[in-house]
Design an enzyme around this catalytic site. Structure first.
Site, PDB file in Angstrom:
ATOM      1  N   ASN A   1      32.678  62.031 -13.360  1.00 58.87           N
ATOM      2  CA  ASN A   1      33.997  61.836 -13.967  1.00 58.87           C
ATOM      3  C   ASN A   1      34.511  60.425 -13.728  1.00 58.87           C
ATOM      4  O   ASN A   1      35.157  59.836 -14.600  1.00 58.87           O
ATOM      5  CB  ASN A   1      34.976  62.873 -13.428  1.00 58.87           C
ATOM      6  N   ASP A   2      34.264  59.874 -12.554  1.00 61.69           N
ATOM      7  CA  ASP A   2      34.646  58.487 -12.291  1.00 61.69           C
ATOM      8  C   ASP A   2      33.971  57.543 -13.280  1.00 61.69           C
ATOM      9  O   ASP A   2      34.615  56.667 -13.876  1.00 61.69           O
ATOM     10  CB  ASP A   2      34.245  58.094 -10.866  1.00 61.69           C
ATOM     11  N   ILE A   3      32.668  57.712 -13.450  1.00 63.73           N
ATOM     12  CA  ILE A   3      31.917  56.829 -14.343  1.00 63.73           C
ATOM     13  C   ILE A   3      32.351  57.038 -15.786  1.00 63.73           C
ATOM     14  O   ILE A   3      32.585  56.085 -16.536  1.00 63.73           O
ATOM     15  CB  ILE A   3      30.405  57.065 -14.171  1.00 63.73           C
TER      16      ILE A   3
ATOM     17  N   ASP B   1      36.658  62.980  -7.637  1.00 63.52           N
ATOM     18  CA  ASP B   1      35.718  63.622  -8.549  1.00 63.52           C
ATOM     19  C   ASP B   1      35.559  65.097  -8.196  1.00 63.52           C
ATOM     20  O   ASP B   1      35.535  65.975  -9.066  1.00 63.52           O
ATOM     21  CB  ASP B   1      34.359  62.908  -8.501  1.00 63.52           C
TER      22      ASP B   1
END
Length: 313
Positions: free
Chosen positions: A165-167, A138
């Site tokens: 960004n991961d989520i 991220d």
């Protein structure tokens, strides 16, 4: 865990080869929508189960409503079992480093030969292009995509306070699954879906990129921005408590003044409308700060809520 037959993805089986945040988020959303999600963990369990520090909440946050099975996919027997599970499923999720699943024979091209209706979702750092072989975090894409520049003060890029960004990548993966399931109803065939951290971050920063293209001026980081609204800040109240207050229209500013019993501010020509107030914003914030310093949050917050003024402790 029995799935709810009334949920929209009831009857859909998902096999999840994921770890950390992005892939697990995708599986969690599908599970919340009613899919049977089976998480494949390595011997000893997913390593995020035992992460310390800031990672201690990862597993609990992103793996609810899932079943679990332990498989060693580095062995021939484990790979054979994994391929068999995939063949009996609707969706496969993975977020390992580029090329790993292909080297194990668990990539989309291989698995779809046996199961042409399979929907296969890859969560990566970058979509196909010049960076597709690079690993990402991220932080990496926040730096590359400009989000950290917009978040921190001038000269001090700062990672956002959560894995945005991961989520978001997991959310886009889930959206891709829904679209692919709909298309499979028409064609009978599955497909590969790809979601990536970097492209997520570019989308998050796109408004600032468009601002630059439209004005020719680089937007300042958020802590240094010129606010579009005169009252949009954190104020320190009695006892050191802090409250964010946003009055983003002339009507809200007038309401705020009445809540603070300072209707006299509305008679000041420099506070006549939002544009005028923005021009003297430091003066206005200092004046409001002095007024609010004597107010207690416990009494003021209900008044702001009743008056329809956006606020947050």
């Amino acid at each position: 865990m029995a799935t709810d037959p009334l949920l929209p993805l009831s009857g859909i089986r998902v096999i999840e080869f994921t770890h950390m945040v992005m892939g697990p988020t995708c599986g969690m959303i599908l599970a919340d929508l009613g899919a049977e999600v089976i998480k494949v963990e390595p011997p000893g369990g997913d390593k995020t189960r035992t992460l310390p520090g800031l990672g201690i909440g990862f597993f609990r946050s992103f793996n609810r409503n899932k079943k679990s099975v332990v498989l060693d996919i580095t062995t021939e027997a484990g790979r054979a079992t994994a391929a068999e599970l995939a063949a009996g499923s609707d969706v496969v999720l993975e977020n390992f480093r580029p090329g790993l699943m292909q080297s194990l024979g668990l990539d989309h091209a291989t698995l779809s030969q046996r199961a042409p209706g399979l929907i296969y979702v890859s969560h990566k750092g970058f979509l196909p292009g010049p960076y597709e072989k690079r690993l990402a975090l991220d932080e990496v894409v926040q730096m590359m995509g400009g989000l950290s520049y917009m978040t921190g003060p001038v000269g001090r890029p700062l990672r956002a306070g959560t894995s945005v960004n991961d989520i978001m990548g997991g959310m886009f993966g889930a959206i891709g699954v829904l679209a692919a399931l709909r298309e499979r109803e028409r064609t009978g065939r599955g497909q590969e879906v790809q979601s990536a951290l970097f492209e997520n971050c570019v989308f998050l920063s796109s408004q600032h990129m468009q601002q630059y293209l439209m004005t020719g001026e680089a937007p300042p980081p958020m802590p240094s921005r010129v606010s579009a609204w005169s009252v949009y800040d954190v104020f320190t109240l009695a006892g050191g408590e802090q409250l964010f207050i946003g009055a983003v229209s002339d009507k809200q500013f007038a309401t705020l003044c009445r809540v603070l019993d300072r209707a006299d501010l509305l008679q000041r020509p420099e506070y006549a409308d939002n544009a005028a107030r923005v021009a003297v914003r430091p003066q206005l914030l200092a004046e409001l700060g002095a007024i609010l310093a004597s107010h207690e949050s416990a009494r003021l917050a209900p008044q702001l809520e009743a008056a329809g003024i956006p606020y947050a402790p």
